[in-house]
Design a protein around this motif. Structure first.
Motif, PDB file in Angstrom:
ATOM      1  N   HIS A   1      -3.471   5.578  -5.235  1.00  0.00           N
ATOM      2  CA  HIS A   1      -3.338   5.495  -3.780  1.00  0.00           C
ATOM      3  C   HIS A   1      -4.152   6.596  -3.099  1.00  0.00           C
TER       4      HIS A   1
ATOM      5  N   ALA B   1       3.475  10.847  -3.636  1.00  0.00           N
ATOM      6  CA  ALA B   1       2.274  11.685  -3.560  1.00  0.00           C
ATOM      7  C   ALA B   1       2.551  13.107  -4.037  1.00  0.00           C
ATOM      8  N   THR B   2       3.626  13.708  -3.526  1.00  0.00           N
ATOM      9  CA  THR B   2       3.948  15.073  -3.950  1.00  0.00           C
ATOM     10  C   THR B   2       4.411  15.088  -5.402  1.00  0.00           C
TER      11      THR B   2
ATOM     12  N   LEU C   1      -3.988   8.076  -0.298  1.00  0.00           N
ATOM     13  CA  LEU C   1      -3.216   9.131   0.362  1.00  0.00           C
ATOM     14  C   LEU C   1      -2.558  10.052  -0.665  1.00  0.00           C
ATOM     15  N   TYR C   2      -2.298   9.534  -1.870  1.00  0.00           N
ATOM     16  CA  TYR C   2      -1.795  10.377  -2.952  1.00  0.00           C
ATOM     17  C   TYR C   2      -2.900  11.343  -3.385  1.00  0.00           C
TER      18      TYR C   2
ATOM     19  N   GLN D   1      -5.379  12.378  -1.641  1.00  0.00           N
ATOM     20  CA  GLN D   1      -5.585  13.394  -0.598  1.00  0.00           C
ATOM     21  C   GLN D   1      -4.532  14.492  -0.712  1.00  0.00           C
ATOM     22  N   THR D   2      -3.314  14.106  -0.986  1.00  0.00           N
ATOM     23  CA  THR D   2      -2.229  15.081  -1.134  1.00  0.00           C
ATOM     24  C   THR D   2      -2.512  15.997  -2.319  1.00  0.00           C
TER      25      THR D   2
ATOM     26  N   THR E   1      -4.997  18.570  -1.337  1.00  0.00           N
ATOM     27  CA  THR E   1      -4.394  19.628  -0.516  1.00  0.00           C
ATOM     28  C   THR E   1      -3.679  20.642  -1.396  1.00  0.00           C
ATOM     29  N   TYR E   2      -2.879  20.168  -2.362  1.00  0.00           N
ATOM     30  CA  TYR E   2      -2.140  21.059  -3.252  1.00  0.00           C
ATOM     31  C   TYR E   2      -3.082  21.869  -4.143  1.00  0.00           C
TER      32      TYR E   2
ATOM     33  N   ALA F   1       0.825  -1.219   0.000  1.00  0.00           N
ATOM     34  CA  ALA F   1       0.000   0.000   0.000  1.00  0.00           C
ATOM     35  C   ALA F   1       0.852   1.259   0.000  1.00  0.00           C
ATOM     36  N   GLY F   2       1.857   1.301  -0.839  1.00  0.00           N
ATOM     37  CA  GLY F   2       2.629   2.526  -1.009  1.00  0.00           C
ATOM     38  C   GLY F   2       3.989   2.522  -0.359  1.00  0.00           C
TER      39      GLY F   2
ATOM     40  N   TYR G   1       9.908  14.783  -2.996  1.00  0.00           N
ATOM     41  CA  TYR G   1       9.777  14.273  -1.636  1.00  0.00           C
ATOM     42  C   TYR G   1       9.276  12.827  -1.608  1.00  0.00           C
ATOM     43  N   ASP G   2       8.191  12.558  -2.314  1.00  0.00           N
ATOM     44  CA  ASP G   2       7.644  11.196  -2.326  1.00  0.00           C
ATOM     45  C   ASP G   2       6.715  11.049  -3.522  1.00  0.00           C
TER      46      ASP G   2
END
Lengths: 485, 442, 134
Positions: free
Chosen positions: B162, B136-137, B164-165, B167-168, B171-172, B73-74, B133-134
């Motif tokens: 993913h 997601a970002t 959480l990706y 969600q990121t 946010t952006y 899961a990532g 960074y990762d």
């Protein structure tokens, strides 16, 4: 020059990775196959990436040789302004690589991860204490990421109040990441000029602050190495018109135990663990940019939050006002472990001493060099000071030339051509981990270089001479970029 | 104190040179009402030996030897050769700064150029950046890049990217005014692109493969559908090792590829640091965010490397930069190139096959034991299994035995209430897999 | 960098505030960057030009010029439609340094209002301005 730190020696050339190796070699111990092959449709299967085949010896020699072409803090001094290239304690590395920490998956139940959650929870508390703030998030991956987080927090706070503003005040001494972060958040950066003393005046800020301005993004101490003396009044002016104060905490190394940002009007700020808190720069990262906030911004912090329930740590996702997530997981835990170890090693008096000695070192350099290099702001500085190449201009020697020559003397150059408010800026931050004799050696090198500027400018124009390569053709690299082999 | 070399004599001598009596007087420019009167409330300092004990005790409250987590899961558990950890510990790499002064940073610069090259080859693209960074970002930045390139204001993301990706990305995107739409998924566990034709002003469409359910998406077809809308095709991944075996996104029409490189020699480390990867074609080179290392020569004709195309970046372009990124994840990129170099073409293929085949073995054993595998489409090293009602009790029992039997999907996909994402990498032996099946079947 | 007296400021073009030049050539106006700007920038590595067909008002940003360490925005000295761009600059941005008024041209404009050309500075006025700022 016989006494110079910089010398030449035998280092070895090394080709590119794909110019080495032989088909069939492997530097990896492949695990035993204990299951049968399982068919996969040919349409889905690729040819596999075109990697070279190398033995372990090939790989080890390759990267050992490459490392020897590098200069690091362990090699010598790196007086880069606003970078805080202090010594990276080795015990920190030991703690971060304890298998219990390094082997933990982020999505297994919190009950199995109490150790790392405790470290993170305690680190949040310690960082909040050092900055005089009420809460912290460890999620941002670097300072710029922290800046974006701060901008998003300010944006969310205004949104909750029902009024969205469009501007953020950014001083002319700001680091490039500041306006870039402002823009990423959809705000327009509004410039404000520092005064002839190198700091912001309350009048200048009052002149641009209005009800369409969401806040101000200051750096304190600023990039000239000066404390923003008018900060209390500036914060008052911004708050009076409904704005918030963001502080870029990159220069925190100057004021630990001396000033608490939360007590001088700052509402939100970031820290750089890879600067103030001694974690290594790694050739460009990874870093970590925790953000500390006052109580009223706490509801907006990124999720998850680390909470303690009945003596156990847990991750709480139930924060309806949160700005969301800044990256997939909880932040750069590997880096946090090192910063935590540093704080536990230094203790409160130790951190105060760090700031005192950082400021002493910078002032010492400033006093000893001010007749050699032009000092635009001849005032007490904090942990860094800024010179210019004005004295060397008559000899047609520039900041760049002197920086390149410093390498031959065995020092990494200081920051050059920043901040933008000083033409030909040379920004020096020695940090507290440099001894007096190393500072004296550095000062002597710069004095020798200033003398060379007078007597033999051409020597400087073609420096460095002792490094593995001479000056590189950056024009060709930008005109005809070759970014992969 | 071993990091503070100043003796009392040093301090006195230096104070004299500065013209000040006492260390506190160095702070005279700080107004009185800004200065702290009390000491910082922090724990007393520890010796090196106390710190070791303290950290060992805390690490003791973490999963220990014998811990088996069948969770991906990532973030993926893979073996990391000792040689890689050893080389990564060389202080000339660890304690060096960003290579803005290339003459004394050729080690970092050549290594990152090598990383860029191998990353581009892995993904089948022309140019890869020096790290983000990762994953997601990296995805968020790639979508912003698509907006920059096309001038359009909407992006679409598969709901099998993913969670959480996604969600990121939200946010952006929140303060930008750009619109991010989610695409549903089909019963076979792949992305449903049928609604694309109804969306206008699309800058980019992102699909992950293998997706969050572990399913391998048909990127070729996805690319064709996406390009019909005039949008850029962004192919995303969380498990970089998959491309040791699977057809790469570059070969299937991706315009931008982004994802997570943690599998390439970076430890789990409770989720960070990771390795954000972005790659694109030369046509979009100048719109890429992040650092780039380029090849050049010095004034005597020697081969050398420099940071290049810096006018895209924050220190020059400021508010008009392609990103605000400054510090990236360079040392993690270094770990990745050392890992890829150690594996090589042959090793990479074999390791990826092993991951696939072990996961398939686990899948077949679970099927035999009577558990449902809802998505029959091919997967790489993760797949979804449905455990029966009351599985919570079994799960608790397994946790007490230091085994984590997969990741529950219900928080992210409420319609998949009893479903778990099970990951099997080369680190799971046949015995361990058989033991897990025995336990859940009991 | 050149001294002001060394600068090449030909008489047959007009100059804008930010050092763009414009020259009337029949029905069109050719636009580029003057000698002062190219000298200040140093080695030019990249020029980003607009698409043919793009329309701008006088003073709109229409191009960017990059050296290794700097970026400069260029503003169109006369309103109009872009009818030609200098493709040669893609492979040879150094033409701007070598030949700013000839081979290093940026765009050809079909002007909306030629009277705007008269409001631009002559070579003499441009030189005076540079001397005044020095």
């Amino acid at each position: 020059m016989n006494d110079s730190l910089g010398t030449t020696g035998l280092i070895l050339n090394e080709p590119l990775l794909w110019e080495k190796g032989k088909a069939g070699r492997c530097g990896f111990s492949l695990p035993k196959r204990d299951v049968d092959p399982s068919p996969l449709s040919r349409e889905l299967v690729g040819d596999g990436p075109d990697f070279p085949d190398l033995s372990e010896v090939d790989v080890v020699r390759h990267y050992t040789r490459l490392s020897q072409w590098n200069f690091g803090v362990d090699t010598g001094m790196y007086p880069l302004g606003s970078c805080t290239m202090k010594y990276n304690p080795k015990t920190n590395e030991r703690q971060a690589s304890i298998p219990g920490f390094s082997g933990a998956h982020p999505l297994i139940p919190e009950s199995l991860c109490q150790g790392v959650l405790q470290v993170m929870a305690e680190l949040e508390v310690h960082l909040a204490e050092i900055t005089g703030m009420d809460a912290a998030t460890l999620q941002p991956a670097a300072g710029a990421h922290g800046e974006l987080t701060g901008m998003l927090l300010i944006h969310a706070w205004h949104q909750k109040k029902g009024a969205q503003r469009t501007r953020i005040i950014v001083p002319d001494t700001a680091h490039g990441t500041n306006p870039a972060s402002v823009a990423l958040c959809g705000y327009r950066p509004v410039p404000v000029a520092s005064d002839d003393q190198g700091i912001l005046s309350a009048e200048a800020v009052a002149g641009v602050m209005d009800e369409d301005t969401a806040g101000i993004m200051i750096t304190n101490p600023n990039t000239l190495g000066l404390f923003e003396e008018n900060i209390l009044e500036i914060a008052r002016i911004v708050h009076a018109k409904g704005g918030l104060v963001y502080c870029d905490g990159a220069n925190m190394n100057a004021v630990m135990g001396m000033v608490k940002m939360g007590k001088i009007g700052v509402d939100v700020m970031h820290l750089n663990l890879h600067k103030t808190f001694s974690t290594p720069h790694g050739g460009g990262g990874p870093g970590s940019g925790p953000v500390c906030v006052k109580k009223e911004l706490e509801p907006f912090l990124p999720v998850p939050r680390i909470v303690k329930q009945e003596g156990r740590y847990a991750l709480d996702h139930d924060r309806p006002d949160s700005i969301g997530r800044l990256q997939a997981f909880y932040g750069n835990v590997g880096v946090m472990l090192k910063a935590y170890s540093y704080i536990r090693t230094m203790g409160p008096e130790g951190l105060k001493k760090v700031s005192q000695l950082a400021v002493l070192n910078a002032n010492y350099i400033k006093e000893r060099l001010k007749d050699t290099l032009h000092l635009p702001y001849d005032r007490p500085c904090m942990h860094e000071c800024v010179f210019s190449d004005k004295f060397q201009a008559p000899h047609h020697v520039t900041t760049l030339d002197m920086a390149k020559r410093l390498m031959d003397y065995g020092f990494h150059p200081p920051t050059v051509y920043f901040p933008l408010v000083v033409a030909g800026a040379i920004m020096m931050e020695p940090t507290e981990t440099e001894s007096k004799e190393d500072l004296d050696s550095y000062i002597a090198a710069l004095k020798a270089i200033a003398e060379e500027a007078r007597t033999d400018p051409d020597l400087l124009h073609h420096a460095p001479r002792k490094c593995k390569v001479r000056r590189l053709d950056e024009t060709a690299a930008a005109r005809k970029p070759c970014l992969a082999g | 104190m071993r990091y503070l070399p100043h003796t009392q004599e040093d301090i006195q001598s230096m104070l004299q040179a500065v013209g000040v009596d006492h260390l506190d007087h160095l702070f005279s420019t700080i107004p009185r009402d800004c200065r702290l009167k009390e000491a910082l409330d922090l724990p007393a300092p520890m010796t090196e030996w106390e710190l070791n004990d303290h950290m060992d005790a805390l690490a003791g409250q973490m999963p220990g030897p014998g811990h088996q987590a069948f969770v991906g899961a990532g973030r993926y558990e893979h073996f990391i050769p000792e040689s890689v950890s050893y080389l990564l510990g060389r202080s000339e790499f660890v304690t060096s700064y960003t290579p803005y002064q290339p003459e004394m940073s050729q080690g970092t610069l050549q290594a990152i150029y090598e990383y860029q090259t191998l990353a581009a080859r892995l993904l089948g693209m022309e140019v890869a950046t020096a790290s983000h960074y990762d994953g997601a970002t990296a995805l968020a930045e790639s979508l912003l890049m698509a907006v920059r390139i096309t001038g359009r204001k909407r992006v679409a993301l598969s709901s099998l990217i993913h969670p959480l990706y996604r969600q990121t990305v939200q946010t952006y995107f929140a303060p930008t005014g750009y619109d991010a739409v989610e695409l549903p998924y089909l019963p076979d566990g792949s992305t449903d692109l049928s609604s694309l034709s109804q969306l206008d002003d699309l800058a980019g469409v992102a699909v992950q493969s293998p997706n969050f359910f572990g399913v391998i998406e048909d990127l070729q077809r996805a690319g064709e559908e996406i390009h019909k809308t005039g949008a850029l095709f962004i192919s995303c991944f969380t498990e970089a090792l998959a491309y040791g075996l699977l057809k790469g996104p570059g070969a299937q029409g991706a315009d931008i590829v982004c994802g997570e490189g943690q599998s390439l020699g970076i430890p789990l480390s409770y989720g960070g640091p990771g390795l954000g990867m972005i790659a694109a074609g030369k046509a979009h080179m100048r719109k890429l965010p992040g650092r780039l290392v380029g090849k050049t020569t010095d004034l005597e004709g020697r081969l050398g490397f420099v940071l290049t195309l810096a006018t895209r970046e924050q220190h020059i372009r400021r508010e008009k930069a392609t990103s605000n990124i400054c510090t990236n994840n360079s040392l993690c990129a270094l770990a990745a190139v050392m890992y890829m170099a150690s594996l090589g073409k042959t090793g990479m293929r074999e390791l990826a096959l092993l991951n696939h085949d072990k996961a398939e073995y686990m899948k077949s054993r679970l099927k035999q034991a009577g558990f449902a595998i809802p998505f029959e489409r091919p997967t790489f090293n993760e797949f979804v299994v449905e455990f029966p009602k009351g599985f919570e009790e079994t799960r608790k029992r397994l946790l007490e035995k230091n085994i984590v039997p997969g990741f529950a999907l219900k928080d992210f996909y409420p319609e998949l209430y009893d479903h778990y994402l099970v990951c099997v990498t080369e680190t799971k032996s046949r015995e361990a897999m058989d033991a897990l099946v025995r336990e859940v079947a009991a | 960098m050149k001294e002001i007296s060394e600068l090449n400021l030909p008489e047959d073009v007009r100059y804008a505030e930010d050092h763009e030049w414009a020259r009337i050539e029949g029905d069109i106006v050719r636009v580029g960057l003057d000698d002062y700007a190219q000298d200040q920038l140093g080695d030019i590595v990249f020029v980003e030009l607009p698409r043919v067909g793009a329309k701008f008002q006088k003073g709109d940003e229409f191009a960017t010029v990059e050296s290794v360490k700097a970026v400069v925005e260029c503003y169109l000295p006369v309103s109009g439609e872009i009818i030609g761009v200098n493709q040669a600059l893609e492979d040879a941005p150094e033409l701007v340094n070598q030949s700013p008024y000839a081979d290093g041209w940026f765009v050809e404009v079909r002007p909306d209002d030629l009277s705007e050309y008269e409001t631009l500075m002559t070579a003499g006025q441009c030189l005076e301005k540079l001397k005044g700022a020095a």
